[in-house]
Design an enzyme around this catalytic site. Structure first.
Site, PDB file in Angstrom:
ATOM      1  N   ARG A   1     -20.518  22.008  18.474  1.00  0.00           N
ATOM      2  CA  ARG A   1     -20.173  22.764  17.301  1.00  0.00           C
ATOM      3  C   ARG A   1     -20.984  21.244  16.567  1.00  0.00           C
ATOM      4  NH1 ARG A   1     -19.844  27.178  18.071  1.00  0.00           N
ATOM      5  NH2 ARG A   1     -18.403  28.594  18.223  1.00  0.00           N
TER       6      ARG A   1
ATOM      7  N   HIS B   1     -28.690  27.931  15.656  1.00  0.00           N
ATOM      8  CA  HIS B   1     -27.400  28.610  16.634  1.00  0.00           C
ATOM      9  C   HIS B   1     -28.061  30.294  17.567  1.00  0.00           C
ATOM     10  CE1 HIS B   1     -22.619  28.775  16.760  1.00  0.00           C
ATOM     11  NE2 HIS B   1     -23.267  29.630  17.243  1.00  0.00           N
TER      12      HIS B   1
END
Ligand code: NDP
Ligand code: OXD
Length: 310
Positions: free
Chosen positions: A225, A273
């Site tokens: 993250r 991502h």
């Protein structure tokens, strides 16, 4: 008995509209799948994604579990209206994707591939990289994804040291924990991979102090993250040349804003991502199995611990 399942992830419904009923039927579940919760009190299970418009779980009084389509739960775990059990996604497709991303980007940096892919001056430099056995890796996070990535890298002879919140033994690699363990893992590695969840404890984990523990020229791979890294500290360490390269898949704001310095930094690679995606064919089976377990009174798989936050 018919169970009512509210599929509350409109963006991906098309991917599930065929495979989910098939997986439920294969698991022996008779289901009524709805994409609007006209009667929340009649919903047995909620299938959820961070993009879901659903934010208030209070009216879902008989819901037995909320099944997240993502591995990361930071956008739902702290929701004060959520009292139902929350399960996250653990699936072989997700794991395989992450292994491929981590191994691919580790090999890129290990082999110095960029030198040969972009070589406009036709420099003949026959310097060989060290063998993988001479390239230590630190894997921060020894969960479903971190452990699989560690094992894949070890199969290529990379010496991997793991680091996690709790002490671990018997995994076939040295596993450290605590701050001393973090310092030892970071200072002993040429490649550092962050596969931790975003929690209050992991936010800004890689700050200026931790970055200073890393070896000069080390590479960071962050598919965990964005918030795990203090961006300003990383940019300073990259500018100083202390960190050789950062390959980043996740960011505090996504899509990464056009004017973010990561886009143009010569020592940064941005991937959007895509390290690992939840694939509907495998995920549908995981969802169906958890619903089967719920209906059979068995404990749910991949249950999130609210107090830990992951
Ligand atoms: P798991 O929950 O299985 O594992 C998490 C690991 O992190 C565990 O080893 C845990 O330690 C460790 N951990 C948690 N908190 C701390 C802490 N404070 N200090 C040290 N270690 C800590 O998660 P997964 O492996 O399935 O996924 C990891 C993350 O990867 C997800 O949360 C998500 O953010 C990210 N992800 C990214 C994707 C992408 O495409 N970029 C796709 C999928 C996931 P312990 O074992 O002791 O509990
Ligand atoms: C996830 C992700 O958490 O895609 O599943 O990041």
């Amino acid at each position: 008995m018919t169970v009512t399942i509210y599929f509350s992830a409109p963006n991906v419904w098309d991917e599930y509209r065929d495979v989910l009923p098939a997986a439920l039927s294969a698991a022996g579940i008779t289901a009524r799948l709805v994409t609007e919760a006209a009667d929340p009190a009649a919903v047995d299970y909620i299938i959820y994604a961070p993009s879901s418009p659903l934010q208030d779980f209070t009216p879902f009084t008989r819901t037995k579990a909320v099944l997240n389509l993502w591995a990361g739960v930071e956008r739902i775990v702290g929701n004060p209206t959520l009292t139902q059990p929350l399960c996250r996604m653990v699936d072989t497709g997700l794991t395989e994707g992450m292994v491929e991303w981590v191994v691919g980007h580790s090999l890129r940096h290990h082999l110095g591939m960029d030198r040969h892919i972009v070589n406009p001056n036709r420099v003949w430099n026959p310097a060989c990289p060290p063998l993988a056995r001479e390239r230590p890796v630190a894997m921060l996070g020894m969960g479903a994804l971190g452990l699989a990535c560690a094992r894949a890298l070890m199969a290529l002879n990379f010496p991997v040291t793991g680091w996690s919140r709790t002490e671990k033994t018997g995994l076939g690699l040295p596993c450290l924990h605590g701050e001393d363990g973090l310092q030892a893992a970071l200072s002993g590695a040429d490649i550092v991979v962050t596969l931790l969840p975003k929690t209050p404890e992991t936010e800004n984990l890689l700050d200026a102090r931790c970055l200073s523990w890393m070896r000069a020229g080390a590479t960071i791979l962050n598919p965990g993250r964005g918030a795990l890294i203090d961006d300003a500290a990383l940019l300073a360490a990259l500018d100083a040349g202390h960190i050789g390269h950062a390959t980043l898949d996740v960011f505090r704001v996504e899509p990464l804003p056009q004017d973010h310095p990561y886009w143009t930094h010569p020592r940064v690679t941005v991937t959007p991502h895509i390290a690992a995606d939840t694939r509907s064919s495998g995920a549908a089976k995981v969802l169906a199995e958890n619903i089967r377990r719920g209906e059979a009174g068995l404990p749910f798989l991949n249950l999130v611990d609210r107090t830990r936050g992951y």
